[in-house]
Every structure is written in C-alpha cells, then in structure tokens.
Design a protein around this motif. Structure first.
Motif, PDB file in Angstrom:
ATOM      1  N   ILE A  93     -30.008 -48.201 -13.815  1.00  0.00           N
ATOM      2  CA  ILE A  93     -29.859 -46.797 -14.140  1.00  0.00           C
ATOM      3  C   ILE A  93     -30.631 -46.500 -15.420  1.00  0.00           C
ATOM      4  N   SER A  94     -31.193 -45.298 -15.496  1.00  0.00           N
ATOM      5  CA  SER A  94     -31.872 -44.834 -16.699  1.00  0.00           C
ATOM      6  C   SER A  94     -31.455 -43.385 -16.932  1.00  0.00           C
ATOM      7  N   THR A  95     -31.003 -43.044 -18.157  1.00  0.00           N
ATOM      8  CA  THR A  95     -30.568 -41.681 -18.444  1.00  0.00           C
ATOM      9  C   THR A  95     -31.091 -41.207 -19.785  1.00  0.00           C
ATOM     10  N   GLN A  96     -31.230 -39.889 -19.890  1.00  0.00           N
ATOM     11  CA  GLN A  96     -31.560 -39.214 -21.140  1.00  0.00           C
ATOM     12  C   GLN A  96     -30.613 -38.022 -21.279  1.00  0.00           C
ATOM     13  N   THR A  97     -30.046 -37.851 -22.473  1.00  0.00           N
ATOM     14  CA  THR A  97     -29.073 -36.792 -22.705  1.00  0.00           C
ATOM     15  C   THR A  97     -29.360 -36.081 -24.017  1.00  0.00           C
ATOM     16  N   ASP A  98     -29.231 -34.768 -24.000  1.00  0.00           N
ATOM     17  CA  ASP A  98     -29.268 -33.970 -25.215  1.00  0.00           C
ATOM     18  C   ASP A  98     -27.959 -33.189 -25.269  1.00  0.00           C
TER      19      ASP A  98
END
Length: 234
Positions: A93-98
C-alpha cells in the motif's frame, strides 16, 4: 479544531456475516462511492475504485472533505491511496494525506519478515497525541507482524483482526470488533439490510456490511463531538 476529524475513520478495520471474503467473491464493481456528512451537512466524498487483472487487484482510495462556516473553509482533508493484492493476499500500500496542512506519507509492503512500513511526517507543522506511533522529522521504518492488513474499510476480512496498519499514518492500531446484529440502513437510493460492527480500542466507530459483503455505512464521533456519517451513493 477539526484537524483530527478523520483519524478514527482512517484507523478503522473490517467478515462477511457468512464468513471471510474469498478472493473470487469480491462483491464490488469498478467503483464504490460514499457521501460524507457532518451533523447532517455534506462535507465531501470517499471513493473506492477496483481494477482486477487475473489474481491481481489494485484498489484506489480518494477522499476529499471540506468543513465550512460562514462561507469560509475551516477544515480540509485530502487522502490518496493505492493497494495491491494477489488474490486474497495483501501485497503493498502507498498513501499520501494532507490533514488540514499536516502531511503524511506511508509505504508498506508484505515480505518474509512481516509488513515493512516506511512512514514520513517530516512536512507536518505539528503532530498531536492522536498520531499514535508517528514521529515528526523525517521517515521512520518499522516492521509490523505478518498478516497485518491496512485499515482501508472495504476488506471484510479485517473484522477478524485485533490490530491493523493505520493507512493514514502507518502506525499499528489495536482494535476490538464486536458484531451488533442486523439493521436496516439508508442509502442514497433506498434501504438495505446490513450487519453492524462496533470498534473500540485505538478505533471507536461503527461500520455496516451488507449481505454481499460490501462496506455500506460508517459512523463515528469527531474530536469536536460532531457526528460523521458515510452514506452509500448507489
């Protein structure tokens, strides 16, 4: 005030009322969309898309929230994630969050030693005590127990887990999940029967899954006491 709005939701996890979900029994179509509401007012959308090629499956998550008051945006949340599965086996899994200016990055991959996680919070202006296991100031690496699943809601098998990979910040979230019986829930186009599960521990929320094994509703309290609900748009 609203910066921790999504923490509970992003750390939640999820069994078909008839048993665990087999790879060939994936109940979803190409997309699965929820509208999110805060105290009855719509604040955004949570979308899942599914791409299947043989035994390989790619699941993409897109979340966009905005809380407004007096015409001003008081809180904004954006999350993007991509999972790779081989049949019923989680691979990566790969995620980016702001999260209203606080930024997270997570990469995790299953290997012989367990689930290798690299999490990055170096761009966060400030982290709170809610960011369990997450440290500011560059990437941190950790290996979680083998078989740990990400907390991305759609996978019904997660209801059998006692700990999950927080897909927002990469920490290990410990959770107890209790079935609460059958209920009739409202969707955008009618009603359906579903099984309710309550989450306690590092996660405090309720989730509902229908007879096909689909995630069809979520509800939890935000840090400011407001009620967040996910309503299925079908």
């Amino acid at each position: 005030m609203m910066r921790r709005l999504l923490l509970a939701l992003m750390t939640a996890g999820f069994c078909n009322s008839a048993g665990v979900l087999a790879a060939q029994d994936l109940p979803y179509g190409q997309s699965h969309v929820f509208a999110a509401f805060r105290n009855g007012e719509r604040i955004g959308t949570h979308t899942l898309t599914f791409q299947q090629s043989g035994d390989k499956r790619v699941v993409t998550t897109s979340i966009d929230f905005a809380v407004k008051a007096l015409g001003l945006t008081m809180y904004r949340y954006m999350h993007r994630g991509q999972e790779v599965w081989n049949g019923n086996t989680f691979e990566s899994i790969s995620t980016q969050t702001d999260d209203n200016g606080t930024k997270y990055g997570v990469k995790a991959k299953q290997n012989a030693a367990g689930v290798a996680v690299v999490r990055d919070g170096g761009s966060a202006p400030k982290l709170s005590a809610d960011d369990v296991g997450f440290q500011q100031g560059g990437a941190k690496q950790e290996t979680l127990p083998a078989g740990t699943l990400p907390s991305t809601h759609w996978n019904l098998n997660q209801v059998k887990q006692s700990a999950m990979l927080n897909s927002q910040n990469g920490a290990l979230a410990k959770v107890q999940i209790t079935p609460r019986g059958r209920e009739t829930i409202k969707t955008a186009n009618g009603t359906l029967e579903a099984t309710r599960y309550s989450y306690t521990g590092d996660v405090q929320m309720d989730q509902w899954f229908d007879d096909r094994g689909r995630w069809v509703k979520a509800s939890f309290k935000a840090s400011d006491g407001s009620t967040i609900e996910y309503i299925l748009q079908e």
